[in-house]
Write a protein that holds these residues in place. Structure first.
Motif, PDB file in Angstrom:
ATOM      1  N   HIS A   1       0.840  -1.187   0.000  1.00  0.00           N
ATOM      2  CA  HIS A   1       0.000   0.000   0.000  1.00  0.00           C
ATOM      3  C   HIS A   1       0.880   1.244   0.000  1.00  0.00           C
ATOM      4  CE1 HIS A   1      -3.990  -1.861   1.660  1.00  0.00           C
ATOM      5  NE2 HIS A   1      -3.647  -2.300   0.458  1.00  0.00           N
ATOM      6  N   LEU A   2       0.554   2.181  -0.867  1.00  0.00           N
ATOM      7  CA  LEU A   2       1.241   3.465  -0.909  1.00  0.00           C
ATOM      8  C   LEU A   2       0.378   4.465  -0.145  1.00  0.00           C
ATOM      9  CD1 LEU A   2       2.288   3.566  -4.695  1.00  0.00           C
ATOM     10  CD2 LEU A   2       3.394   2.397  -2.781  1.00  0.00           C
ATOM     11  N   VAL A   3       0.910   5.024   0.949  1.00  0.00           N
ATOM     12  CA  VAL A   3       0.126   5.927   1.791  1.00  0.00           C
ATOM     13  C   VAL A   3       0.848   7.257   1.933  1.00  0.00           C
ATOM     14  CG1 VAL A   3      -0.937   4.023   3.061  1.00  0.00           C
ATOM     15  CG2 VAL A   3       1.162   5.072   3.923  1.00  0.00           C
ATOM     16  N   ASP A   4       0.050   8.307   2.235  1.00  0.00           N
ATOM     17  CA  ASP A   4       0.650   9.631   2.411  1.00  0.00           C
ATOM     18  C   ASP A   4       1.044   9.854   3.866  1.00  0.00           C
ATOM     19  OD1 ASP A   4      -1.684  10.187   3.791  1.00  0.00           O
ATOM     20  OD2 ASP A   4      -2.548  11.453   2.225  1.00  0.00           O
ATOM     21  N   ALA A   5       1.468  11.076   4.181  1.00  0.00           N
ATOM     22  CA  ALA A   5       1.967  11.374   5.522  1.00  0.00           C
ATOM     23  C   ALA A   5       0.898  11.220   6.591  1.00  0.00           C
ATOM     24  CB  ALA A   5       2.533  12.795   5.547  1.00  0.00           C
ATOM     25  N   GLU A   6      -0.378  11.312   6.198  1.00  0.00           N
ATOM     26  CA  GLU A   6      -1.459  11.172   7.171  1.00  0.00           C
ATOM     27  C   GLU A   6      -1.993   9.740   7.238  1.00  0.00           C
ATOM     28  OE1 GLU A   6      -4.353  13.990   5.962  1.00  0.00           O
ATOM     29  OE2 GLU A   6      -3.179  15.734   6.587  1.00  0.00           O
ATOM     30  N   GLY A   7      -1.347   8.834   6.531  1.00  0.00           N
ATOM     31  CA  GLY A   7      -1.766   7.443   6.547  1.00  0.00           C
ATOM     32  C   GLY A   7      -2.880   7.117   5.575  1.00  0.00           C
ATOM     33  N   LYS A   8      -3.217   8.056   4.708  1.00  0.00           N
ATOM     34  CA  LYS A   8      -4.284   7.830   3.739  1.00  0.00           C
ATOM     35  C   LYS A   8      -3.775   6.995   2.570  1.00  0.00           C
ATOM     36  CE  LYS A   8      -7.329  10.306   0.535  1.00  0.00           C
ATOM     37  NZ  LYS A   8      -7.694  11.641  -0.014  1.00  0.00           N
ATOM     38  N   LEU A   9      -4.578   5.980   2.190  1.00  0.00           N
ATOM     39  CA  LEU A   9      -4.199   5.116   1.077  1.00  0.00           C
ATOM     40  C   LEU A   9      -4.298   5.874  -0.238  1.00  0.00           C
ATOM     41  CD1 LEU A   9      -3.491   2.248   0.023  1.00  0.00           C
ATOM     42  CD2 LEU A   9      -5.958   1.825  -0.147  1.00  0.00           C
ATOM     43  N   LEU A  10      -3.205   5.851  -1.019  1.00  0.00           N
ATOM     44  CA  LEU A  10      -3.164   6.502  -2.327  1.00  0.00           C
ATOM     45  C   LEU A  10      -3.373   5.498  -3.458  1.00  0.00           C
ATOM     46  CD1 LEU A  10      -0.077   8.798  -1.676  1.00  0.00           C
ATOM     47  CD2 LEU A  10      -2.490   9.457  -1.587  1.00  0.00           C
ATOM     48  N   ALA A  11      -2.754   4.337  -3.297  1.00  0.00           N
ATOM     49  CA  ALA A  11      -2.867   3.298  -4.329  1.00  0.00           C
ATOM     50  C   ALA A  11      -2.367   1.983  -3.758  1.00  0.00           C
ATOM     51  CB  ALA A  11      -2.066   3.657  -5.572  1.00  0.00           C
ATOM     52  N   GLU A  12      -2.803   0.906  -4.381  1.00  0.00           N
ATOM     53  CA  GLU A  12      -2.306  -0.430  -4.055  1.00  0.00           C
ATOM     54  C   GLU A  12      -1.475  -0.908  -5.231  1.00  0.00           C
ATOM     55  OE1 GLU A  12      -4.772  -3.632  -2.090  1.00  0.00           O
ATOM     56  OE2 GLU A  12      -4.544  -4.548  -4.087  1.00  0.00           O
ATOM     57  N   ILE A  13      -0.277  -1.385  -4.931  1.00  0.00           N
ATOM     58  CA  ILE A  13       0.589  -1.905  -5.982  1.00  0.00           C
ATOM     59  C   ILE A  13       0.939  -3.339  -5.644  1.00  0.00           C
ATOM     60  CG2 ILE A  13       2.690  -1.008  -4.883  1.00  0.00           C
ATOM     61  CD1 ILE A  13       3.741  -0.494  -7.771  1.00  0.00           C
ATOM     62  N   SER A  14       0.895  -4.193  -6.644  1.00  0.00           N
ATOM     63  CA  SER A  14       1.166  -5.604  -6.390  1.00  0.00           C
ATOM     64  C   SER A  14       2.060  -6.177  -7.482  1.00  0.00           C
ATOM     65  CB  SER A  14      -0.136  -6.400  -6.326  1.00  0.00           C
ATOM     66  OG  SER A  14      -0.820  -6.344  -7.564  1.00  0.00           O
ATOM     67  N   VAL A  15       2.804  -7.198  -7.101  1.00  0.00           N
ATOM     68  CA  VAL A  15       3.562  -7.992  -8.055  1.00  0.00           C
ATOM     69  C   VAL A  15       2.875  -9.352  -8.117  1.00  0.00           C
ATOM     70  CG1 VAL A  15       5.791  -8.986  -8.641  1.00  0.00           C
ATOM     71  CG2 VAL A  15       5.688  -6.771  -7.469  1.00  0.00           C
ATOM     72  N   ASP A  16       2.338  -9.677  -9.278  1.00  0.00           N
ATOM     73  CA  ASP A  16       1.530 -10.883  -9.441  1.00  0.00           C
ATOM     74  C   ASP A  16       2.280 -11.939 -10.240  1.00  0.00           C
ATOM     75  OD1 ASP A  16      -0.384  -9.408  -8.190  1.00  0.00           O
ATOM     76  OD2 ASP A  16      -1.654  -9.124  -9.950  1.00  0.00           O
TER      77      ASP A  16
END
Length: 507
Positions: A122-137
């Motif tokens: 999970h890519l999150v900002d400084a406030e802990g908000k989720l920006l995007a999910e990245i996965s290696v499949d």
């Protein structure tokens, strides 16, 4: 009830070297390792892969946080709506209905199984908000039909968080590209699996059919391209109509009208002995689609004119009466419309349209130059509009003029559609004519709406009077609608002269 999620994602090739440092992406404060999920999905389609051809995916997946049945419908490049239903042994009825226009009488059966080991972050900002999910499949694909093979590959998938700004995906992509990661050549895992696990004979056939389509050359080519576009619009709008999406019914109705008009306008190109019966079926479909639409238009119009009245002119429970009228038969007509879309008659119409496109009933003029053949057809339509406008302006006010204006509106709409079909061949002149006819149609549509509103007002007034309610306000509204119609009639001569003066009729 099915749950729908908007999915905005991008896919990339992976050489198993893993992910670069994603904290270098602007806005990302932390990358959280969420562990590995094991996903197992079976994809369903017809034997001739009709869903795949339409970029639709239907799967039954276990594992992960969203196990269940998923139907993915394309919205735009990289954007899909995922419609979900709980796990069951068979395809849920709701999802089967949403793909019925594509599947029709064919059977849905398992075609591919995909098993993925998904390493999620999970890519999150400084406030802990989720920006995007990245996965290696790490993906293993198995064809479930006879003669199929297997394949495996690794890819990177980046999915934007709900409500996120798509610009963020550009920032992630810039970082991935800098690390040597390239966008995937496949639009989805299923598309790649179908390509790589297909029997050899199917691969050769797919390669041959993937040849670049030729640009329209003849008059027939141009008309058929327009017919194909309207057929495709009906198919693409079918799921939206079933879900009662905003404006979907109106847009499908317009596509049916465009098709019917095209068959009539270009009767020297497509044999009307074949297309006239299809036109009758399109007229039936447009009528079924219009059951709710016409009432919605009248309701909006009545609500608007009622809102314009001073309170001193409003007498009796007219707003309640209008709401009751507007809601009458709504639920029943909605169920009726779904029944129409599930009917054999509708599916047979779609089959017939497919046949016309695959084996068009071309006449000799179809081989002619579009500049000559199509221009002649469009001019003929415009001539009919011109005659009807003249007839309407000469007719005395009243029912005869109302009818003549309504006929002129219908012919103007038909001419507009013919000009739209002609635009790729004739360019700016046809585009200008389509614009002029749209303007004329809008003006005459205002008049026809007034005619229909007055009919409705008479009906509502009679019901109100029978119930002992005041009919005063209905009379006031009726008078205003008469004035509105008279205003259109007064404006028509100048509007028509402007259209002729523009020279847009000289296609």
């Amino acid at each position: 009830m099915a749950d729908t999620q908007r999915e905005i994602e991008r896919k990339y090739e992976s050489d198993d070297s893993g992910l670069p440092d994603l904290t270098a992406v602007a806005g990302v404060a932390t990358v959280i390792d969420k562990g590995v999920m094991n996903l197992d999905a079976v994809y369903y389609d017809t034997a001739d892969e009709r869903l795949a051809a339409a970029a639709l995916t239907l799967r039954r997946r276990t594992g992960g946080s969203d196990a269940g049945w998923h139907l993915k419908v394309p919205v735009a490049p990289g954007v899909r709506d995922e419609i979900r239903e709980p796990l069951s042994d068979t395809v849920p009825r709701t999802l089967a209905g949403l793909v019925r226009a594509r599947v029709r009488e064919a059977e849905l059966a398992p075609v591919v199984r995909l098993r993925s080991d998904r390493d999620v972050r999970h890519l999150v900002d400084a406030e802990g908000k989720l920006l995007a999910e990245i996965s290696v499949d790490a993906v293993r694909a198995e064809r479930l039909t006879e003669g199929g093979g297997t394949a495996q590959w690794t890819e990177i998938e980046v999915e934007l968080a709900d409500g996120g700004d798509p610009v963020f995906l550009d920032k992630v992509e810039k970082r991935l590209r800098k690390a040597g990661v390239q966008p995937s050549s496949s639009s989805s895992k299923l598309a790649r699996a179908l390509r790589e696990t297909a029997p050899r004979s199917a691969k050769k056939k797919r390669k041959a059919s993937a040849a670049a389509p030729q640009d329209p050359v003849t008059a027939g080519d141009h008309v058929l391209a327009y017919v194909r576009a309207q057929r495709d619009a009906i198919l693409e709008l079918d799921p939206a109509v079933r879900q009662d999406a905003h404006d979907s019914v109106h847009r499908m109705r317009v596509a049916t009208r465009r098709l019917r008009s095209t068959f009539r306008s270009f009767g020297k190109i497509l044999d009307r002995g074949v297309t006239d019966p299809i036109g009758e079926e399109l007229k039936w479909l447009a009528g079924e689609l219009g059951v709710d639409r016409d009432r919605e238009v009248m309701t909006e119009r009545l609500a608007t004119v009622l809102g314009e009245l001073p309170r001193t002119l409003i007498s009796g429970p007219i707003r309640t009466r209008l709401r009751t009228w507007a809601n009458a038969r709504r639920g029943g007509s909605r169920r009726r419309l779904i029944g129409v879309l599930d009917s054999k008659r509708y599916l047979a119409l779609l089959d017939t349209l497919d046949t016309v496109i695959a084996e068009p009933p071309l006449l000799p003029d179809a081989a002619g130059k579009p500049e000559k053949v199509i221009t002649k057809a469009v001019r003929k339509d415009f001539g009919k509009v011109s005659a009807l406008v003249a007839e309407a302006m000469e007719a005395p006010p009243g029912a005869d003029r109302d009818l003549a204006l309504h006929e002129a509106r219908k012919k103007a709409k038909r001419t507009r559609y013919a000009a739209e079909a002609a635009t790729p061949a004739l360019g700016a002149a046809a585009r200008a004519l389509a614009k002029s006819m749209k303007s004329l149609t809008s003006l005459l549509g205002e008049h026809q709406d007034s005619v229909m509103v007055r009919v409705t007002l008479r009906e509502l007034s009679a019901v109100a009077h029978a119930a002992g309610e005041s009919s005063f306000t209905y009379g006031v509204l009726y008078g205003r609608e008469e004035q509105r119609a008279a205003g259109v009639e007064a404006a028509l001569p100048d509007a028509w002269q402007a259209i002729v003066a523009e020279g847009s009729v000289q296609v």
